[in-house]
Motif scaffolding. Structure first.
Motif, short mmCIF file in Angstrom:
data_model
loop_
_atom_site.label_atom_id
_atom_site.label_comp_id
_atom_site.label_asym_id
_atom_site.label_seq_id
_atom_site.Cartn_x
_atom_site.Cartn_y
_atom_site.Cartn_z
N LEU A 51 0.83 -1.21 0.00
CA LEU A 51 0.00 0.00 0.00
C LEU A 51 0.86 1.25 0.00
CD1 LEU A 51 -2.85 -1.13 2.37
CD2 LEU A 51 -3.11 -0.46 -0.03
N HIS A 52 1.94 1.26 0.77
CA HIS A 52 2.89 2.38 0.70
C HIS A 52 3.31 2.58 -0.76
CE1 HIS A 52 4.09 3.62 4.78
NE2 HIS A 52 3.94 2.35 5.15
N ASN A 53 3.60 1.49 -1.42
CA ASN A 53 4.16 1.55 -2.76
C ASN A 53 3.13 1.87 -3.84
OD1 ASN A 53 6.52 1.08 -1.45
ND2 ASN A 53 6.70 -1.05 -2.07
N TRP A 54 1.87 1.89 -3.47
CA TRP A 54 0.84 2.33 -4.42
C TRP A 54 0.98 3.81 -4.75
CZ3 TRP A 54 -4.74 0.12 -3.94
CH2 TRP A 54 -4.72 -1.25 -4.17
N VAL A 55 1.65 4.57 -3.92
CA VAL A 55 1.87 5.98 -4.24
C VAL A 55 2.55 6.08 -5.60
CG1 VAL A 55 3.10 8.10 -3.59
CG2 VAL A 55 1.96 6.71 -1.83
N GLY A 56 3.60 5.31 -5.79
CA GLY A 56 4.34 5.35 -7.05
C GLY A 56 3.76 4.47 -8.13
N ALA A 57 2.90 3.51 -7.77
CA ALA A 57 2.37 2.57 -8.75
C ALA A 57 0.94 2.89 -9.20
CB ALA A 57 2.42 1.15 -8.19
N ALA A 58 0.10 3.28 -8.27
CA ALA A 58 -1.32 3.48 -8.59
C ALA A 58 -1.67 4.94 -8.82
CB ALA A 58 -2.19 2.91 -7.48
N ASP A 69 -3.43 -4.60 -12.85
CA ASP A 69 -2.37 -3.69 -12.39
C ASP A 69 -1.83 -4.03 -11.01
OD1 ASP A 69 -2.65 -2.16 -14.71
OD2 ASP A 69 -4.19 -0.89 -13.79
N TYR A 70 -2.47 -4.96 -10.32
CA TYR A 70 -2.11 -5.25 -8.93
C TYR A 70 -1.42 -6.60 -8.83
CZ TYR A 70 -2.82 -6.55 -4.02
OH TYR A 70 -2.65 -6.95 -2.73
N GLN A 71 -0.27 -6.59 -8.21
CA GLN A 71 0.49 -7.81 -7.94
C GLN A 71 0.77 -7.86 -6.44
OE1 GLN A 71 0.69 -10.30 -9.65
NE2 GLN A 71 2.64 -10.67 -10.57
N PRO A 72 0.09 -8.76 -5.70
CA PRO A 72 0.30 -8.79 -4.25
C PRO A 72 1.76 -9.07 -3.89
CG PRO A 72 -1.51 -10.24 -4.90
CD PRO A 72 -0.84 -9.78 -6.15
N LEU A 73 2.23 -8.40 -2.87
CA LEU A 73 3.56 -8.65 -2.33
C LEU A 73 3.47 -9.85 -1.41
CD1 LEU A 73 6.51 -7.78 -1.89
CD2 LEU A 73 5.70 -6.26 -0.08
N LYS A 74 4.24 -10.86 -1.68
CA LYS A 74 4.25 -12.07 -0.87
C LYS A 74 5.66 -12.28 -0.31
CE LYS A 74 0.48 -14.07 -3.39
NZ LYS A 74 -0.11 -15.20 -4.05
N PRO A 75 5.97 -11.55 0.77
CA PRO A 75 7.33 -11.59 1.30
C PRO A 75 7.65 -12.93 1.94
CG PRO A 75 5.89 -10.42 2.80
CD PRO A 75 5.07 -10.73 1.58
N THR A 76 8.89 -13.33 1.78
CA THR A 76 9.36 -14.57 2.41
C THR A 76 10.37 -14.28 3.52
OG1 THR A 76 11.06 -14.82 0.72
CG2 THR A 76 8.95 -15.94 0.33
N GLY A 88 10.44 1.41 -2.47
CA GLY A 88 9.17 2.10 -2.71
C GLY A 88 9.20 3.53 -2.21
N TYR A 89 9.82 3.75 -1.07
CA TYR A 89 9.91 5.10 -0.53
C TYR A 89 10.64 6.03 -1.50
CZ TYR A 89 11.16 9.13 2.22
OH TYR A 89 11.33 10.42 2.63
N ARG A 90 11.75 5.55 -2.02
CA ARG A 90 12.51 6.39 -2.97
C ARG A 90 11.65 6.72 -4.20
NH1 ARG A 90 16.53 3.14 -0.89
NH2 ARG A 90 16.43 1.60 -2.56
N THR A 91 10.93 5.74 -4.71
CA THR A 91 10.04 5.97 -5.85
C THR A 91 8.93 6.94 -5.47
OG1 THR A 91 10.49 3.78 -6.76
CG2 THR A 91 8.46 4.86 -7.50
N ASN A 92 8.32 6.71 -4.31
CA ASN A 92 7.22 7.58 -3.86
C ASN A 92 7.66 9.02 -3.73
OD1 ASN A 92 5.70 5.26 -3.68
ND2 ASN A 92 5.89 5.09 -1.47
#
Length: 164
Positions: A51-58, A69-76, A88-92
């Motif tokens: 959601l943070h990264n939607w600033v730069g994506a959405a 347009d949506y690809q869920p983040l599935k962290p491991t 994402g912050y840098r992009t935002n």
């Protein structure tokens, strides 16, 4: 102060708050689920980061289709969460810094396929769809921390764990 200047401050502070939660996690915490109907902690905090990264994506689009347009983040791992949040912050920051003032008042549509979920100005998208949404889920994540007996960071002032 312009709209983007205000949002740059907010994006920085909210990103730092999310980072404070991520910094308390270990990889093994990501699989924790407080209930069978709940998301795992990894899924939940992954959703917060995306959601943070939607600033730069959405926000840069006028029409955002969750189906395509949506690809869920599935962290491991926790490292993967940190990396996604930091990148994402840098992009935002770049997107908001270069966002034309009149763009905030353009209509944005969220849909799933042909079904329109919501239409609003981009100014409302950043506040309602992105920030309020991620703050809600980040609050849920703090409950998971409490249930795991992980000290909860104070996000808008000291937490009970920080006052002891």
């Amino acid at each position: 102060m312009s709209i983007k200047d205000g949002f740059l401050v907010e994006i920085e502070r909210e990103t730092n708050n999310t980072r404070r939660i991520i910094d308390r996690l270990k990889d093994e915490d990501l699989s924790y689920k407080p209930h069978e109907k709940s998301m795992s902690l990894g899924e939940l905090i992954g959703h917060v980061v995306e959601l943070h990264n939607w600033v730069g994506a959405a926000l840069i689009k006028n029409d955002f289709n969750l189906q395509t347009d949506y690809q869920p983040l599935k962290p491991t791992s926790v490292a993967e969460l940190r990396k996604a949040l930091d990148e994402g912050y840098r992009t935002n920051e770049e997107v908001i810094s270069n966002f034309p003032e009149d763009e905030w008042f353009k209509k944005w549509t969220m849909r799933y396929g042909d079904h329109v979920i919501s239409e609003m100005h981009k100014l409302a998208v950043l506040r309602f769809v992105i920030h309020n949404h991620l703050i809600h889920h980040r609050g849920q994540a703090t409950v998971y921390l409490r249930l795991l007996d992980i000290p909860v960071p104070g996000l808008y002032g000291p937490s009970a764990d920080e006052r002891q």
